[in-house]
Scaffold this motif. Structure first.
Motif, short mmCIF file in Angstrom:
data_model
loop_
_atom_site.label_atom_id
_atom_site.label_comp_id
_atom_site.label_asym_id
_atom_site.label_seq_id
_atom_site.Cartn_x
_atom_site.Cartn_y
_atom_site.Cartn_z
N LEU A 4 0.83 -1.21 0.00
CA LEU A 4 0.00 0.00 0.00
C LEU A 4 0.86 1.26 0.00
CD1 LEU A 4 -2.64 -0.90 2.73
CD2 LEU A 4 -2.85 -1.11 0.24
N LEU A 7 -2.44 4.17 3.86
CA LEU A 7 -3.30 3.37 4.70
C LEU A 7 -4.01 4.29 5.68
CD1 LEU A 7 -2.25 0.01 6.21
CD2 LEU A 7 -3.12 1.74 7.76
N SER A 59 0.77 7.96 4.50
CA SER A 59 0.96 7.87 3.06
C SER A 59 2.44 8.04 2.71
CB SER A 59 0.11 8.96 2.40
OG SER A 59 0.41 9.05 1.04
N ASP A 71 -8.90 1.52 6.69
CA ASP A 71 -8.39 0.14 6.57
C ASP A 71 -8.45 -0.58 7.91
OD1 ASP A 71 -7.16 0.09 3.74
OD2 ASP A 71 -6.41 1.96 4.60
N SER A 190 -2.88 -7.47 2.58
CA SER A 190 -3.47 -6.27 1.98
C SER A 190 -3.35 -5.04 2.89
CB SER A 190 -4.93 -6.52 1.63
OG SER A 190 -5.71 -6.53 2.80
N LEU A 193 2.31 -1.83 4.37
CA LEU A 193 2.61 -0.47 3.94
C LEU A 193 3.95 -0.43 3.23
CD1 LEU A 193 1.31 2.33 4.29
CD2 LEU A 193 2.54 2.54 6.44
#
Ligand SMILES: Cc1ncc(C[n+]2csc(CCOP(=O)(O)OP(=O)(O)O)c2C)c(N)n1
Ligand code: SF4
Ligand SMILES: [Mg+2]
Lengths: 586, 288
Positions: A4, A7, A59, A71, A190, A193
């Protein structure tokens, strides 16, 4: 494995349970690793009890708003799950304290999973129940693929001075949460990060940026009265000003606060006060005095939900008209509306220069999301901070004043700006009054004098557009131009980027100055667009009406209003823009 | 050094002939003239009312603010420049009506400023409405059937709020008034000098004659000890607030300015306000 780039995480529980410090520890640790944080706290005006939560967007690139979906949700009570689980994306997870036998409500997305982990029990085993927050952080670390030590430096800072034992216990609690999660044998791929690019950025709220800006700009006196969401500004400065010889005074009310600020500015210092809507209302008479006596003061208004006590802990942008037009009579003033903590800092530095250059009140209008959201920001530039105290009487001019004569403090000059002197200066004696006055400050209510003096004061901003009054990004010939103000910059930018990625032509103009209003530049952006949508967090469209007041015209100009107490989310803006153009509603 | 003359200017007050405020103006000028001060070292900050005009009638820095707010304004000036002699002045409506909150808090905060109230028990400038110090039963434009509110006792309130210098004078006795003001200015802390300053135009009850008959000069009590707060409170109550002279002083409590953490002896207005790059970086690093 797909990782990701961002998150979204939330922790919730009862106020007074340490929810803030959990969120803060989490956000600070990740910020130090180089991730970009945008974190927003939901709270009520009670101290103990009542639901509170802290939502953190992590991020690998800078984001200036919350994410649309969640999430991970950490819950310390069932209420947190009931109130927030619907924000989880498909496949999102809830990690909750098994102590209250958590259950998922019906309104969750598909494949949302609940993990019931003994937060309290594990905390007790490692020392004390209050460390349940640490256990929860440990579970997050495992799910996100972080080391259980990811927050070790922050924990060390927090407790190191108390005792190493407390540090060790907290770290053990984190590890216990981490292990408990790994014991679930679930697939958390999933939630992994992507690593951050190491980058040094700061983590702060807009209020801190304003306060640090004031400190850097040389503000040394701050009289103020506490109010949410402005209090952090005085609380920061009360810690820092003593080290530079300055002072914060907690006054008896906001009327006293602004009058004292005016006294301190007249006395020769740079002075400010900070408040929110109810306090701004109380300051109006004094604001008129500052305008009439040409005394430079800086007033911070951190807007919150109104009217009256309204929504003291919720977001709104409904003081624009009050700030612009709330005082009686007509005075010149500057109203700045920064949209990020960086802009809060630089706008505050500018504010003191504008106040002293134009000798009038300057209002910095922030909003609750900007004041209180904790954001990763680029370190500020020391070299930007220049202090310009404006037109001050020269020693020669003071020496030239004949004994027994008064100094022309309100001398009519071409640009309307007269030299200032401070009490204590020889040769500078003059009078100051809120009554209409002549060049030496003596009351003079004659009709022609009033016209001349009104013009002197009001013409200071004739044809002036302050630098950086509007920021623009997007297409040059957009089908839709979104005009926003304040903290909505992030949500609008994100929506605009998404639409442009879909091949739709959009533009975004963020207004950074409400007075003097950048009408000319804004009209130029509007001229290039097919439609104009003015997005703002209030019920009556104040920015929209302000644009009309300034004669801005467009054949298709509409208002996009949100006033439920929460800031705009990217998906809301995106949906609204799509809805505005028939061709886009495939 | 400046004398009383230097504190006079050429402006003719717009007060009615006989107004008590002339005496207050004269007493302030005489007092300043006796204190080894230059006019530019003095700031007179006043409110709105007939009395509020006084800042324009003294040759010194003067700021005529808004109604009831002279004290916050004056405290701001003092914070900026502790070297200035700061005098706040105004009427009974200004100080004990609309500005009452500021008065109590200024007393309790105890900055080194002097507050002079010209108490005529009426609203003069707005032409004769009752004021917070008008007596019960007093007839004014807004109390045609007689005042049904009790008068406030500014002296009791000042004592209750922790005032550190309290005096009361009368416009008829400029010498005493001058002395009370001088002592008030010399006092290191907040001082209130409440002055019975008759309004000859709108208050036909509380006239010079009335005050002469009713006031109780404290110097008739040789044993009176103005450092004893209990005795002061009792005397104020016994005399129904009509005692004149030095009522109370507490010279032990430091002024607010002397208690502010980090506050320098140099006036804030004279400090270099630039912070160094090192300071800047250090402050910023706390946000990492
Ligand atoms: C906010 C505000 N409210 C009302 C007024 C009108 N006003 C001016 S002076 C005054 C009262 C004056 O009485 P006092 O303070 O006793 O002064 P005096 O004229 O008796 O010396 C009033 C009500 C005002 N100027 N501002
Ligand atoms: S109206 Fe009364 S208070 Fe005002 S100037 Fe005349 S006498 Fe003095
Ligand atoms: Mg009066």
């Amino acid at each position: 494995m797909h990782m990701l780039q961002e998150l979204s995480w939330k922790v919730g529980g009862q106020q007074g349970e340490g929810i803030d410090s959990t969120g803060k520890t989490f956000a600070t640790s990740l910020n130090r690793m180089g991730y970009f944080i945008y974190s927003y706290r939901h709270f009520s005006s009670r101290i103990k009890g009542g639901h509170t939560n802290d939502r953190v967007r992590i991020s690998t690139v800078r984001k200036n708003s919350l994410a649309d979906e969640l999430d991970i949700l950490l819950a310390f009570d069932q209420e947190t799950i009931n109130l927030n689980a619907h924000e989880l994306r498909e496949g999102g997870i809830v990690i909750a304290d098994s102590k209250f036998s958590p259950v998922l409500p019906d309104n969750v997305a598909q494949n949302v999973h609940l993990y019931s982990i003994p937060f309290t029990k594990l905390a007790e085993e490692n020392g004390a129940a209050i460390m349940k927050n640490m256990v929860a952080l440990g579970t997050s670390a495992y799910v996100m693929g972080l080391s259980p030590d990811f927050c070790a430096p922050v924990i060390q800072n927090m407790f190191g001075r108390k005792s190493q034992k407390i540090v060790d216990q907290n770290m053990a609690a984190i590890r216990a949460g981490f292990d408990a999660m790994s014991g679930q044998n679930a697939d958390f791929s999933s939630f992994q990060l992507a690593p951050a690019t190491p980058d040094h950025h700061l983590l702060m709220i807009g209020n801190e940026a304003v306060a640090f800006g004031a400190l850097s700009a040389g503000a040394r006196v701050m009289p103020a009265y506490p109010i949410t969401p402005a209090s952090d500004i005085m609380e920061y400065l009360i810690k820092k000003l003593p080290s530079v010889g300055g002072v914060v005074v907690q006054t008896e009310d906001e009327i006293a606060a602004l009058n004292m600020t005016i006294g301190a500015a007249y006395g020769g210092t740079r002075a400010l006060t900070a408040t929110s809507g109810p306090g701004l209302a109380l300051m109006m008479e004094a604001m008129g005095l500052a305008g009439m006596t040409e005394t430079p003061v800086v007033i911070i208004d951190t807007q919150r939900g109104g009217p009256s006590t309204g929504l003291p802990t919720k977001h709104e942008q409904s003081d624009m008209f009050a700030a612009l037009f709330g005082n009686h009579g007509e005075i010149p003033k500057v109203v700045l509306t920064p949209s990020t903590p960086e802009e809060c800092f630089y706008a505050t530095v500018d504010a003191f220069n504008y106040a002293e250059k134009y000798q009038c009140p300057v209002i910095i209008l922030t909003d609750l999301a900007l004041s209180l959201a904790s954001q990763s920001v680029t370190p500020f530039d020391y070299n930007y901070v220049e202090i310009d105290r404006g037109n001050l009487a020269t020693p020669e001019a003071l020496a030239a004043v004949e004994p027994g004569k008064m100094f022309k403090r309100y001398e009519r000059t071409e640009d309307g700006i007269s030299p200032r002197v401070f009490p204590g200066q020889k040769g500078g004696i003059h009078h100051v009054t809120g009554v209409e006055h002549n060049e030496i400050g003596r009351p003079d209510e004659a009709t022609n004098n009033h016209i001349k003096m009104m013009d002197k004061r009001l013409n200071k901003f004739a044809d002036i557009e302050l630098p950086g009054s509007i920021s623009y990004n997007g297409d040059n010939d957009p089908e839709v131009l979104v005009v926003g103000v304040g903290s909505s910059v992030g949500a609008i930018d994100e929506a605009v980027t998404r639409l442009r990625n879909q091949g739709i032509k959009v533009g975004h103009a963020q207004v950074k100055v409400l007075s003097p209003f950048p009408a000319k530049s804004l009209q130029e952006y509007m001229n290039r667009a097919e439609r104009v949508i003015v997005a703002e967090s209030n019920a009556t469209g104040q920015l929209f009406h302000l644009m009309q007041l300034h004669g801005l015209q467009h054949k298709a100009m509409t208002s996009f209003l949100k006033y439920d107490g929460t800031p705009f989310m990217p998906k809301e803006v995106e949906a609204h823009l799509k809805g505005a153009v028939p061709a886009w509603q495939q | 050094m400046a004398t009383v003359k230097e504190f006079r200017n050429e402006v003719r007050p717009n007060w009615c002939p006989g107004c008590g405020d002339y005496a207050v103006q004269a007493a302030i000028q005489r007092s300043l003239g006796s204190l080894n001060l230059e006019p530019e070292q003095v700031a007179v900050i006043s409110g709105i009312g007939c009395s509020g005009r006084i800042s324009g009638y003294i040759n010194a820095y003067g700021f005529h603010g808004v109604h009831g707010r002279s004290l916050p304004l004056a405290q701001g000036v003092k914070l900026a420049n502790r070297d200035l002699t700061v005098i706040a002045a105004g009427g009974d409506g200004d100080g004990f009506g609309i500005g009452m909150g500021h008065f109590m808090h200024a007393a309790r905060r105890n900055m080194n400023i002097t507050y002079i109230v010209m108490d005529n028990q009426i609203y003069g400038l707005t032409k004769g409405q009752h004021s917070p110090t008008s007596a019960f039963g007093f007839k004014a434009k807004t109390t045609p059937a007689g005042n049904i509110e009790n008068a406030v006792s500014p002296l009791q309130i000042a004592l209750a709020a922790g005032v550190t210098y309290l005096a009361q004078g009368f416009s008829h006795d400029v010498n005493q008034l001058t002395e009370l003001i001088t002592k008030g200015i010399q006092h290191k802390g907040f001082s209130l000098i409440n002055v019975f300053s008759p309004c000859v135009t709108y208050n036909k009850v509380n006239t010079y004659e009335w005050y002469k008959e009713h006031i109780v000069p404290l110097d008739q009590f040789p044993e009176y000890d103005p450092t004893n707060k209990k005795a002061a409170t009792t005397k104020v109550i016994e005399t129904d607030g009509l005692c004149t002279g030095l009522i109370y002083e507490d010279n032990d409590r430091p002024a607010f300015e002397d208690l502010i953490p980090g506050y320098q002896p140099t006036p804030v207005a004279d400090l270099d306000i630039h912070i160094t790059q090192d300071q800047f970086e250090k402050f910023m690093s706390e946000f990492a």
